[in-house]
Design a protein around this motif. Structure first.
Motif, short mmCIF file in Angstrom:
data_model
loop_
_atom_site.label_atom_id
_atom_site.label_comp_id
_atom_site.label_asym_id
_atom_site.label_seq_id
_atom_site.Cartn_x
_atom_site.Cartn_y
_atom_site.Cartn_z
N PRO A 94 0.74 -1.01 -0.03
CA PRO A 94 0.13 -0.03 0.00
C PRO A 94 0.88 1.55 0.10
CG PRO A 94 -0.27 -1.25 2.02
CD PRO A 94 0.55 -2.11 1.15
N LEU A 95 1.97 1.29 0.61
CA LEU A 95 3.17 2.26 0.48
C LEU A 95 3.29 2.63 -0.91
CD1 LEU A 95 4.42 4.15 2.31
CD2 LEU A 95 6.53 2.68 2.14
N ALA A 96 3.66 1.67 -1.65
CA ALA A 96 3.84 1.89 -3.11
C ALA A 96 2.75 2.46 -3.65
CB ALA A 96 4.43 0.56 -3.69
N VAL A 97 1.42 2.02 -3.63
CA VAL A 97 0.45 2.46 -4.17
C VAL A 97 0.38 3.99 -3.73
CG1 VAL A 97 -2.19 2.35 -4.20
CG2 VAL A 97 -0.77 0.38 -4.10
N ALA A 98 0.40 4.32 -2.51
CA ALA A 98 0.29 5.55 -2.08
C ALA A 98 1.20 6.38 -2.68
CB ALA A 98 0.32 5.64 -0.64
N VAL A 99 2.56 6.18 -2.69
CA VAL A 99 3.50 7.02 -3.64
C VAL A 99 3.43 7.30 -4.98
CG1 VAL A 99 5.87 6.92 -3.97
CG2 VAL A 99 5.27 6.19 -1.73
N ALA A 219 -5.80 1.30 0.14
CA ALA A 219 -4.82 0.39 -0.52
C ALA A 219 -4.70 -0.79 0.19
CB ALA A 219 -3.58 1.15 -1.27
N MET A 220 -4.42 -0.74 1.70
CA MET A 220 -4.08 -1.97 2.34
C MET A 220 -5.28 -2.58 2.37
SD MET A 220 -2.40 -1.34 6.21
CE MET A 220 -1.64 -2.94 6.73
N LEU A 221 -6.37 -2.38 2.67
CA LEU A 221 -7.72 -3.10 2.50
C LEU A 221 -7.90 -3.70 1.28
CD1 LEU A 221 -10.73 -1.23 4.11
CD2 LEU A 221 -9.54 -3.39 4.92
N ASP A 222 -7.61 -3.10 0.06
CA ASP A 222 -7.80 -3.67 -1.29
C ASP A 222 -6.84 -4.70 -1.52
OD1 ASP A 222 -9.82 -2.15 -1.78
OD2 ASP A 222 -8.46 -0.67 -2.95
N ILE A 223 -5.27 -4.57 -1.04
CA ILE A 223 -4.33 -5.55 -1.19
C ILE A 223 -4.67 -6.65 -0.46
CG2 ILE A 223 -1.94 -6.14 -0.94
CD1 ILE A 223 -1.54 -3.63 -2.45
N ALA A 224 -5.08 -6.55 1.05
CA ALA A 224 -5.33 -7.83 1.84
C ALA A 224 -6.65 -8.43 1.16
CB ALA A 224 -5.83 -7.17 3.17
N ALA A 225 -7.57 -7.86 0.52
CA ALA A 225 -8.50 -8.43 0.00
C ALA A 225 -8.16 -9.27 -1.15
CB ALA A 225 -9.87 -7.37 -0.60
N LEU A 226 -7.24 -8.88 -2.14
CA LEU A 226 -6.68 -9.67 -3.26
C LEU A 226 -5.97 -10.73 -2.51
CD1 LEU A 226 -5.26 -6.75 -5.59
CD2 LEU A 226 -7.40 -8.42 -5.98
N SER A 227 -5.19 -10.75 -1.74
CA SER A 227 -4.42 -11.65 -1.10
C SER A 227 -5.32 -12.91 -0.57
CB SER A 227 -3.38 -11.24 0.14
OG SER A 227 -2.39 -10.49 -0.54
N TYR A 228 -6.29 -12.43 0.03
CA TYR A 228 -7.27 -13.08 0.70
C TYR A 228 -7.85 -14.06 -0.46
CZ TYR A 228 -11.74 -14.92 2.54
OH TYR A 228 -12.67 -15.79 2.84
N LEU A 229 -8.07 -13.35 -1.62
CA LEU A 229 -8.54 -14.13 -2.75
C LEU A 229 -7.45 -15.06 -3.43
CD1 LEU A 229 -10.83 -11.40 -4.25
CD2 LEU A 229 -11.62 -13.57 -3.01
N GLY A 230 -6.32 -14.92 -2.97
CA GLY A 230 -5.02 -15.81 -3.36
C GLY A 230 -4.53 -15.30 -4.61
N LEU A 231 -5.04 -13.73 -4.73
CA LEU A 231 -4.55 -13.27 -6.28
C LEU A 231 -3.35 -12.11 -5.92
CD1 LEU A 231 -7.98 -12.28 -7.64
CD2 LEU A 231 -6.52 -14.42 -8.11
N GLY A 232 -2.95 -12.03 -4.64
CA GLY A 232 -1.88 -11.15 -4.45
C GLY A 232 -0.41 -11.62 -4.00
N VAL A 233 -0.30 -11.76 -2.87
CA VAL A 233 1.08 -12.27 -2.44
C VAL A 233 1.09 -13.82 -2.40
CG1 VAL A 233 2.26 -12.76 -0.31
CG2 VAL A 233 1.17 -10.48 -0.48
#
Lengths: 292, 272
Positions: A94-99, A219-233
């Motif tokens: 999310p830091l990268a997104v924010a920057v 962004a933090m929430l969104d990335i957590a959601a993506l990772s939760y869906l198995g699409l992020g990390v």
């Protein structure tokens, strides 16, 4: 002016500043929490009690014990260690997104406000179009095209949030450039670029800071959601979202502990970021109003 | 004040007009300004006097007509800045709120002169002193100063650029009467000392009488009367000028005269 009056004047200024800048207890708590999370994530490799992917199969799906302070997950990995290591990705992405969002959004917003005319119209309409897209959907689309991982969703989220920052910067800059000091600097011979960089930007920077903070939270929430869906990390790497996902089976087996801590980590951090962002944005919109 | 006759012309406006959409703000205004002289531009709100001032400094471009600076060498925005500076009505917002008065004064020096830091700071101190501000006030942010102090700081900032012409747009209108007098005396001294020329936009005839050598009277974007200030104010030829003079409250003031003046003007408009 006698020394007494100077002293009085200074005391008055100090009093006014203190009253205006004293943050609420909630904001202080948020800053403290974010500070702890940030320091913990930086020190994570040093302070983790176990390797994040070491399994203790005999103690799998356990609650907090003296051995594993926050328990273990379904494969016996230490939750505290994974939480600490996971904080790195959970904060960096999310830091990268924010920057990216803040840099590009500020540039576009400033350019639109200062150049105006057709350029402003094109940029504003383009931002409206992106604005109409749900940001998370954009990120899902990016994953679908470029495959799982963090880079594609980071870029997609940044793109999706640019209009939020861009619009606010544009309207703040339009408000700022209407002030007579902009005209007086033009009369003094300064170029439009110099006026923008040296005067308009610093004066709207606080608004930008507030917006960057809020973007970080979203962004933090969104990335957590993506990772939760198995699409992020992707495993074996960990972030808080993927930890929640991997704990689902444990929850079905009746172990709530392994999902509780990563869930709390996401909720508390996002909450703290939002409290801080809202407080910053309230403060600066108030400041600009009272300065008029 | 007869020093206006011998100077060369520093500013010539010819047939200046400005349209905002379909509204005519300024309509065929011509005047010239000699070195060391002071031109008053008077009229009520909406008479186009501020727009005229903004066209002189280049903040608005004329729809037709031209502003010339005979004998000028520089060009572009920076060149124009050396010729003509402007003082705005609102002294608060003519400063960047983030930087101190001294920094604001130093900024244009850095742009226009190739000086060392020490020389710039010495000049800033000199300018502050010239307008009667202390070093402490120079180190303060604009919001901590009073309106009169800010306006003097704005004058100091403009003087730093050493322009040939200073345009003052209602520059003393927002100030208390006693501060107003202070600033006017300061301006008059500067003009005598440096030979700077003023374009003094104001609705206040008492102020105009004090500070200007020549005057143009504007109404609905047009010049209705022009001449030497003493002469125009002592013996106004146009009914609008008479009305402006009659509108100033003074001993023996008669509201009926103001009303009759309005009626006379209105009847003129119908016949023209």
């Amino acid at each position: 002016m006698s020394l007494d009056t100077v002293g009085l004047a200074l005391a008055g200024t100090a009093r006014r500043t203190r009253r205006r800048t004293r943050p609420s207890a909630l904001v202080v708590a948020s800053i403290a929490l974010l500070g702890i999370v940030a320091v913990a994530s930086v020190l994570a490799p040093v302070i983790t009690p176990y390797a994040p992917d070491a399994t203790d199969i005999l103690n799998s799906s356990a609650g907090p014990t003296s051995e594993h302070l926050l328990g273990t997950d379904g494969t016996g990995r230490d939750t505290l260690s994974r939480l600490l290591i996971g904080a790195q990705l959970s904060l960096l992405a999310p830091l990268a997104v924010a920057v990216i969002t803040t840099a590009v959004g500020a540039l576009l917003g400033l350019a639109a406000a200062r150049i105006g005319g057709a350029f402003d119209m094109i940029v504003s309409r383009a931002m409206d179009i992106v604005f109409a897209f749900p940001t998370l959907l954009l990120a899902l689309l990016a994953v679908a095209v470029f495959g799982p991982g963090l880079t594609a969703p980071i870029c997609a989220l940044a793109l999706g949030y640019i209009p939020f920052v861009g619009r606010i910067v544009r309207s703040a800059a339009i408000q700022e450039q209407a002030k007579p000091y902009v005209g007086s600097h033009a009369v003094m011979g300064f170029s439009e670029l110099a006026i923008t960089v040296r005067h308009i930007f610093p004066n709207i920077a606080p608004v930008l800071l507030a917006q960057a903070t809020l973007t970080f939270g979203y962004a933090m929430l969104d990335i957590a959601a993506l990772s939760y869906l198995g699409l992020g990390v992707q495993p074996p790497a960990a972030d808080w979202g993927s930890m929640i996902a991997q704990s689902q089976s444990a929850v079905l087996q009746g172990n709530l502990w392994s999902i509780l801590f990563p869930g709390m980590a996401v909720i508390l951090t996002v909450l703290a970021v939002n409290v801080l962002g809202e407080s910053l944005s309230d403060r600066f919109s108030l400041a600009s109003r009272s300065a008029r | 004040m007869s020093d206006s006759q011998n100077g060369e012309t520093v500013l010539r406006a010819t047939g200046l007009s400005k349209l905002f959409k379909s509204t005519v703000a300024v309509d065929d205004v011509s005047f010239s300004l000699k070195r060391g002289s002071s031109l008053g531009v008077v009229g009520e709100s909406g008479s186009g006097k501020s727009t005229t001032a903004r066209m002189i400094v280049g903040l608005e471009s004329p729809s037709s007509g031209s502003v010339e600076f005979p004998g000028a060498t520089g060009s572009g925005r920076r060149g124009r800045a050396r010729l003509v500076q402007m003082i705005f009505q609102d002294p608060f917002h003519s400063f960047d709120p983030r930087i101190t008065i001294a920094e604001a004064l130093e900024e244009p020096l850095r742009l226009h002169f190739d000086w060392s830091r020490e020389r710039r700071q010495a000049r800033v101190a000199e300018l502050l002193d010239q307008v009667g501000l202390s070093t402490r006030q120079g180190g303060a942010l604009p919001r901590t100063l009073s309106g009169g102090q800010r306006q003097r700081a704005a004058i100091a900032r403009a003087l730093g650029i050493e322009p040939a012409i200073l345009v003052l747009d209602e520059a003393v209108a927002a100030l208390d009467v006693s501060i107003q007098a202070q600033v006017l005396v300061l301006l008059d001294n500067i003009r005598r000392d440096t030979g700077m020329s003023y374009v003094f936009v104001s609705h206040d005839l008492a102020v105009v009488r004090y500070i200007t050598t020549d005057v143009i009277v504007m109404r609905s974007g047009r010049v209705v009367e022009a001449g030497q200030t003493e002469q125009v104010l002592a013996d106004p030829q146009h009914p609008y000028t008479r009305l402006l003079l009659d509108s100033v409250p003074r001993p023996g003031w008669d509201l009926d005269r103001v009303r009759r003046g309005r009626l006379e003007l209105d009847s003129m408009k119908e016949t023209s």
